[in-house]
Every structure is written in structure tokens, then in C-alpha cells.
Design an enzyme around this catalytic site. Structure first.
Site, PDB file in Angstrom:
ATOM      1  CG  ASP A 113       7.008  -2.104  16.088  1.00 51.06           C
ATOM      2  OD1 ASP A 113       6.425  -1.948  17.179  1.00 51.06           O
ATOM      3  OD2 ASP A 113       7.575  -3.173  15.769  1.00 51.06           O
ATOM      4  N   GLY A 134       0.826  -1.212   0.000  1.00 52.10           N
ATOM      5  CA  GLY A 134       0.000   0.000   0.000  1.00 52.10           C
ATOM      6  C   GLY A 134       0.855   1.254   0.000  1.00 52.10           C
ATOM      7  CG  HIS A 168      -0.680 -20.504  50.723  1.00 47.43           C
ATOM      8  ND1 HIS A 168       0.624 -20.076  50.565  1.00 47.43           N
ATOM      9  CD2 HIS A 168      -0.629 -21.712  51.330  1.00 47.43           C
ATOM     10  CE1 HIS A 168       1.433 -20.990  51.094  1.00 47.43           C
ATOM     11  NE2 HIS A 168       0.697 -21.988  51.550  1.00 47.43           N
ATOM     12  CG  LEU A 186       6.866  -3.682  23.794  1.00 42.58           C
ATOM     13  CD1 LEU A 186       6.543  -3.226  25.210  1.00 42.58           C
ATOM     14  CD2 LEU A 186       7.652  -4.987  23.827  1.00 42.58           C
TER      15      LEU A 186
HETATM   16  P1  NAI Z   1      16.973  -4.292  21.465  1.00 48.65           P
HETATM   17  O1  NAI Z   1      16.962  -2.848  21.179  1.00 48.65           O
HETATM   18  O2  NAI Z   1      16.133  -4.862  22.554  1.00 48.65           O
HETATM   19  O3  NAI Z   1      18.487  -4.761  21.715  1.00 48.65           O
HETATM   20  C1  NAI Z   1      19.528  -4.596  20.752  1.00 48.65           C
HETATM   21  C2  NAI Z   1      20.874  -4.637  21.433  1.00 48.65           C
HETATM   22  O4  NAI Z   1      21.887  -4.654  20.441  1.00 48.65           O
HETATM   23  C3  NAI Z   1      21.150  -3.439  22.320  1.00 48.65           C
HETATM   24  O5  NAI Z   1      21.494  -3.894  23.605  1.00 48.65           O
HETATM   25  C4  NAI Z   1      22.302  -2.733  21.618  1.00 48.65           C
HETATM   26  O6  NAI Z   1      23.179  -2.105  22.522  1.00 48.65           O
HETATM   27  C5  NAI Z   1      22.985  -3.885  20.894  1.00 48.65           C
HETATM   28  N1  NAI Z   1      23.814  -3.480  19.727  1.00 48.65           N
HETATM   29  C6  NAI Z   1      23.489  -2.585  18.767  1.00 48.65           C
HETATM   30  N2  NAI Z   1      24.515  -2.471  17.867  1.00 48.65           N
HETATM   31  C7  NAI Z   1      25.496  -3.320  18.267  1.00 48.65           C
HETATM   32  C8  NAI Z   1      26.814  -3.663  17.760  1.00 48.65           C
HETATM   33  N3  NAI Z   1      27.307  -3.127  16.637  1.00 48.65           N
HETATM   34  N4  NAI Z   1      27.552  -4.565  18.437  1.00 48.65           N
HETATM   35  C9  NAI Z   1      27.058  -5.137  19.584  1.00 48.65           C
HETATM   36  N5  NAI Z   1      25.839  -4.848  20.098  1.00 48.65           N
HETATM   37  C10 NAI Z   1      25.055  -3.964  19.451  1.00 48.65           C
HETATM   38  O7  NAI Z   1      16.615  -4.954  20.057  1.00 48.65           O
HETATM   39  P2  NAI Z   1      16.143  -6.417  19.636  1.00 48.65           P
HETATM   40  O8  NAI Z   1      16.486  -7.443  20.654  1.00 48.65           O
HETATM   41  O9  NAI Z   1      16.675  -6.586  18.257  1.00 48.65           O
HETATM   42  O10 NAI Z   1      14.572  -6.273  19.605  1.00 48.65           O
HETATM   43  C11 NAI Z   1      13.966  -5.299  18.754  1.00 48.65           C
HETATM   44  C12 NAI Z   1      12.631  -4.864  19.282  1.00 48.65           C
HETATM   45  O11 NAI Z   1      11.710  -5.925  19.218  1.00 48.65           O
HETATM   46  C13 NAI Z   1      12.717  -4.416  20.731  1.00 48.65           C
HETATM   47  O12 NAI Z   1      12.432  -3.049  20.768  1.00 48.65           O
HETATM   48  C14 NAI Z   1      11.681  -5.211  21.462  1.00 48.65           C
HETATM   49  O13 NAI Z   1      10.802  -4.343  22.132  1.00 48.65           O
HETATM   50  C15 NAI Z   1      10.928  -5.985  20.380  1.00 48.65           C
HETATM   51  N6  NAI Z   1      10.776  -7.368  20.807  1.00 48.65           N
HETATM   52  C16 NAI Z   1       9.956  -7.659  21.871  1.00 48.65           C
HETATM   53  C17 NAI Z   1       9.837  -8.937  22.323  1.00 48.65           C
HETATM   54  C18 NAI Z   1       8.967  -9.217  23.492  1.00 48.65           C
HETATM   55  O14 NAI Z   1       8.086  -8.407  23.788  1.00 48.65           O
HETATM   56  N7  NAI Z   1       9.180 -10.312  24.194  1.00 48.65           N
HETATM   57  C19 NAI Z   1      10.561 -10.049  21.708  1.00 48.65           C
HETATM   58  C20 NAI Z   1      11.379  -9.639  20.618  1.00 48.65           C
HETATM   59  C21 NAI Z   1      11.467  -8.345  20.193  1.00 48.65           C
END
Ligand code: NAI
Length: 463
Positions: free
Chosen positions: A310, A117, A442, A317
Site C-alpha cells: 500500500d 522502525g 455440471h 490489496l
Molecule cells: P475506496 O477508494 O474504495 O472508496 C472511497 C470512496 O469514498 C470513493 O468512492 C470516493 O469517491 C468517496 N469519497 C471520498 N471523499 C468523499 C466525501 N468527502 N464525501 C463522499 N464521498 C467521498 O476506499 P475504501 O472503501 O475506504 O477502501 C480503501 C482501500 O482498501 C481500497 O483501495 C481497497 O482496495 C482496500 N480494500 C479492499 C478490500 C477488498 O479487497 N475486499 C476491502 C476493504 C478495503
């Protein structure tokens, strides 16, 4: 080009878009939803939350059968992994849910268009599916196109060898050595899956801690538990390149020796999906992080065009996107919805789980808010001990003068379920005293939540 008229056109059928479409239909609107993938449900249902939870559950059962059943007095023959069956089950779960969204669309008479779209000005949206082009028209257009894995400079994406969470949800064999870039939600969840299934997992993280943005104490204690499970963390390690050399991968980092491995999972954040939407032509400029700016009713600068999930500010989330989708269309229908962003929980589905809602200690300190803290460990909770799952704790942060609950942080079994009681407490403006006065059944894990509330006033009973 044929033209079709609707009250609302939703672009994107993820949790933000499909939930908004359903709610709008309930409110009497004639709704269309455009989705480029053949299955509905977006990243969450197809290649995110749902398949990852299916794998987390299966791998947890595998690890538990190998390591924990003995302690429960259950003897098993050698426990073996059937990866093909495990992946098939995951695909079936995804199929059930994505088809379920299709059923909900039919039930709510939502017209579905397959294709990409693009805003075409004056309330028009063009849907392109290969060579087929179609023009739709509506008074209101909602962009809910979600996000995609961020790419890292120097990291050459090579499908299964060096790929994103999408590939890591379906490796056809257990990698001997998996390097995960990023110790965020995705890195920890999928790193845990493959570690439990037998991979050596090395997590490379740029910061000096895991789970940026979450409560420091929570992240520190969780990282000790994950390290004990076999995840290897290299903190303060910035990945500068990842390449395929022969049949192996090599990851290069600042100030460290290159790391050879079998597969690389890039989990270094996600980027809003705004490509090819015709935003610029519609007069919508992205912010410095590539997001679509919106006002409190989710309206963009272009008349009649809204955005949720997003692609706008806030945590990426699924449930936040869905809340916004509902609020947005209710606003369009003339209602006055309100989202309490302080009451949106976040859960990391590791073992044990990590869950939080409201403010962290660091955020309260930075804002100069005086707070009292109550903490209660699961090792003093009867149910957790009976389950053999007594790692972790519950922490409640309450305003020092009003006692209003400002933040709850949980590390422990079923933390992702327990946090919803805390979210409700925050949404209702509860005090820690309110929680302390609520009788909890409990023996249950939520008793630890009540004990943490008692601990705010230094009167926990079982510690
Ligand atoms: P994230 O933002 O949670 O973590 C990415 C990490 O990668 C950070 O700690 C950052 O410092 C690190 N990083 C970035 N560049 C780097 C580099 N060059 N070398 C080493 N480390 C580096 O992102 P993630 O885990 O990819 O998740 C993305 C989104 O998806 C999040 O915002 C999350 O909210 C959502 N998500 C939620 C889930 C849930 O609700 N259970 C499950 C999976 C994703």
C-alpha cells in the site's frame, strides 16, 4: 544501544511484509521483521480483510436465516442476534490467523522486533518501543508499512461514534442509523454487515456512481441489488463535515440537509503509512499521493531500501502486496521475478460478491482497443438456481482480433472464488476460445464463465 545484523530487515508485518519475510527466509536469508502492534498480520489480518469477512459471513447467515430459509422449506423459531457472540467469533478467527503468522515466523527462524522502525542511514534501522531503543543493521531493508484510513476535512473522528473501519468492526450494539461516507470497498462491505444486522444504512458518495474504477455496468447493476437489500445511496453527495451533537452524530453535505444519525463510518479511501520512517533523511521523496516511488525491482532512491504494498503505487490489496513482497525478495536473491498487474483480481465481499480482473470496458474504449463482449446471466445457470442465488452475471471482454481475454467482471454468488479462474486465464494469455473449449463440471457456477466465453462468439448454449 544494542546492535544486531541481518541480511534483510522488513518493516511491517502485514501481507506485504510477513510474506516477504517468509520467502526471504526460504531463500536462505537471515531475516528480521519489525512490527509495532503486538499481533502480526497487519491491517488485513487484525482490522481489515479477515475480521470483515468473519462479520460478513455471520451477518449473511443471520440475514439468510431470517429471509431465505423459508424458501428452502426450513422453518425456524424466531431468529435472534447475539452480537457479543458474533464479535467474539470474529476475534477468535483473527487470533487464530495472527498467531498462525507467529508460528510461521518461528518455523522460518525470522527474528521479530516489536516497536516502530525508522531508517537511520547506512543500512541501519532503529526500533523504538516506548523508551527502549535498539539499532539493527542489514544490507537490505524492505518497507511494507501499509496504509491507514484517510481523514476527511471537517469530519471529527470520535472513536465509535465517528470512526473508521476499525471501529465499525466492533460496534458493541447495532446502530439504529449508520451513515457511511464513501461507496467503495469498505463502505459497501461494512455497510452491508450492519444493514443485515438491522441498521438503517445511508451511504454518501461524492461521485455519481458506486465503486469508482470498477466496470460501469458492474457497479450499476450491483447498486440496484444493494438498494433492493435496503442500502440507501445518496450519490453526488460530498460530505463537508461530521460532528457529535449530544449522543447523536450529524453529517453535513454540500447542497443537502444535515443528516442526523447514530454512528458514522468514514470509508473515503486509505493513505500510505509513511510517518516517522525517516524517509526524507534517507533521500526518499514521496509522490503527489504520498506514496514511495520505486523502480521495477521495488528499489527506492535510497541504496538498499525497497518498498512494497500500500505504500507504493497500485491498488491497495493484500494479495497485490504479498505478490510484490515475494517478487522483491526474490529479486534481492538474484532471481528475475515478474508480476503481471493485469492479472491481479479485486473482490468486494458483498452479497452477491463483485469481482474483476483485467481491464474494464471503459479502459478498453479509452485505450482504443477493439474488443468483443460475452455476457452470461446466473439466472440461466442451473447451480445458481438450485442455490436460490441467481442474481448477476459474468462478462468476458476479449480482444477483437486476437480473442485474448483482456478483462473479466463478475457479479454474483461466489464471484470472489470464480474470478481466480479468470485471473489464471489472463495470466496464461488464454483466448475466450480456450475457455470455451475447457469442459466445466455440471452443475457448477463456473459453467457461467464458460458460457460467457461462448457468448463472446455468440454461441452461448443456455440463453
Ligand atoms: P475506496 O477508494 O474504495 O472508496 C472511497 C470512496 O469514498 C470513493 O468512492 C470516493 O469517491 C468517496 N469519497 C471520498 N471523499 C468523499 C466525501 N468527502 N464525501 C463522499 N464521498 C467521498 O476506499 P475504501 O472503501 O475506504 O477502501 C480503501 C482501500 O482498501 C481500497 O483501495 C481497497 O482496495 C482496500 N480494500 C479492499 C478490500 C477488498 O479487497 N475486499 C476491502 C476493504 C478495503
Amino acid at each position: 544501544m544494542s546492535q544486531q545484523e541481518h541480511d534483510l530487515i522488513v518493516i511491517g508485518a502485514g501481507p506485504g511484509g510477513y510474506v516477504a519475510a517468509i520467502r526471504a527466509a526460504q531463500l536462505g536469508m537471515n531475516v528480521a521483521c519489525i512490527e509495532k502492534e503486538s499481533a502480526l498480520g497487519g491491517t488485513c489480518l487484525r482490522v481489515g480483510c479477515i475480521p470483515s469477512k468473519a462479520l460478513l459471513d455471520s451477518s449473511e447467515r443471520f440475514a439468510s436465516a431470517r429471509q431465505e430459509l423459508k424458501a428452502h422449506g426450513i422453518k425456524t423459531a424466531r431468529v435472534q442476534l447475539d452480537l457479543k457472540a458474533l464479535l467474539k467469533r470474529k476475534d477468535q478467527v483473527v487470533g487464530t490467523l495472527t498467531q498462525g503468522v507467529g508460528g510461521l515466523f518461528k518455523k522460518n527462524r525470522i527474528t521479530r522486533y516489536t516497536g516502530h522502525g525508522r531508517l537511520a542511514g547506512g543500512g541501519k534501522v532503529v526500533v523504538e518501543d516506548g523508551k527502549k531503543k535498539r539499532e539493527l543493521r542489514a544490507k537490505h531493508i524492505l518497507i511494507a508499512t501499509g496504509s491507514k484510513p484517510s481523514e476527511l476535512k471537517g469530519v471529527e473522528l470520535r472513536k465509535n461514534l465517528i470512526g473508521s473501519s476499525t471501529e465499525a468492526l466492533g460496534y458493541s450494539s447495532v446502530p439504529r442509523h449508520l451513515v457511511v461516507i464513501g461507496a467503495g470497498y469498505i463502505g459497501l462491505e461494512l455497510g452491508s454487515v450492519w444493514s443485515r444486522l438491522g441498521s438503517k444504512v445511508t451511504v454518501l458518495e461524492y461521485l455519481d456512481r458506486i465503486l469508482p474504477g470498477m466496470d460501469d455496468e458492474l457497479a450499476a447493476d450491483a447498486s440496484k441489488l444493494f438498494a433492493a437489500q435496503g442500502l440507501e445511496f445518496n450519490l453526488e453527495t460530498r460530505v463537508t463535515a461530521a460532528k457529535v451533537k449530544g449522543r447523536k452524530c450529524v453529517v453535513e453535505c454540500d447542497g443537502r440537509k444535515p443528516i442526523p444519525c447514530d454512528r458514522v463510518l468514514v470509508a473515503a479511501g486509505r493513505t500510505p503509512n509513511t510517518d516517522g520512517l525517516g524517509l526524507k533523511e534517507a533521500g526518499i521523496e514521496l509522490d503527489d499521493r504520498g506514496r514511495i516511488p520505486v523502480d521495477e525491482s521495488f528499489a527506492t532512491r535510497a541504496k538498499g531500501v525497497f518498498a512494497v504494498g500500500d505504500v507504493i503505487e497500485g491498488p491497495m490489496l493484500a494479495h497485490k502486496a504479498a505478490e510484490e513482497g515475494v517478487a522483491c525478495v526474490e529479486g534481492i536473491a538474484g532471481r528475475k521475478p515478474r508480476i503481471n498487474y493485469d492479472a491481479i483480481p479485486g473482490v468486494v465481499y458483498t452479497h452477491p460478491e463483485i469481482a474483476a480482473v483485467g481491464r474494464t470496458e471503459e479502459q478498453l474504449k479509452e485505450a482504443g482497443v477493439e474488443y468483443r463482449k460475452g455476457k452470461f446471466p446466473f439466472k440461466a445457470n442451473g447451480r445458481a438456481l438450485a442455490m436460490g442465488q441467481s442474481d448477476g452475471w459474468v462478462k468476458i471482454l476479449a480482444d477483437a482480433s486476437t480473442d485474448r481475454v483482456l478483462g473479466v467482471h463478475i457479479l454474483g454468488m461466489h464471484a470472489g472464488d470464480l474470478i481466480n479462474e479468470a485471473a489464471m486465464a489472463i495470466a496464461f494469455g488464454a483466448s475466450s476460445e480456450d475457455i470455451a473449449l475447457t469442459c466445466h463440471a455440471h452443475p457448477t457456477l463456473p459453467e457461467a464463465f464458460r458460457e460467457a466465453a461462448l457468448a463472446v462468439d455468440k454461441r452461448a448454449l443456455h440463453i
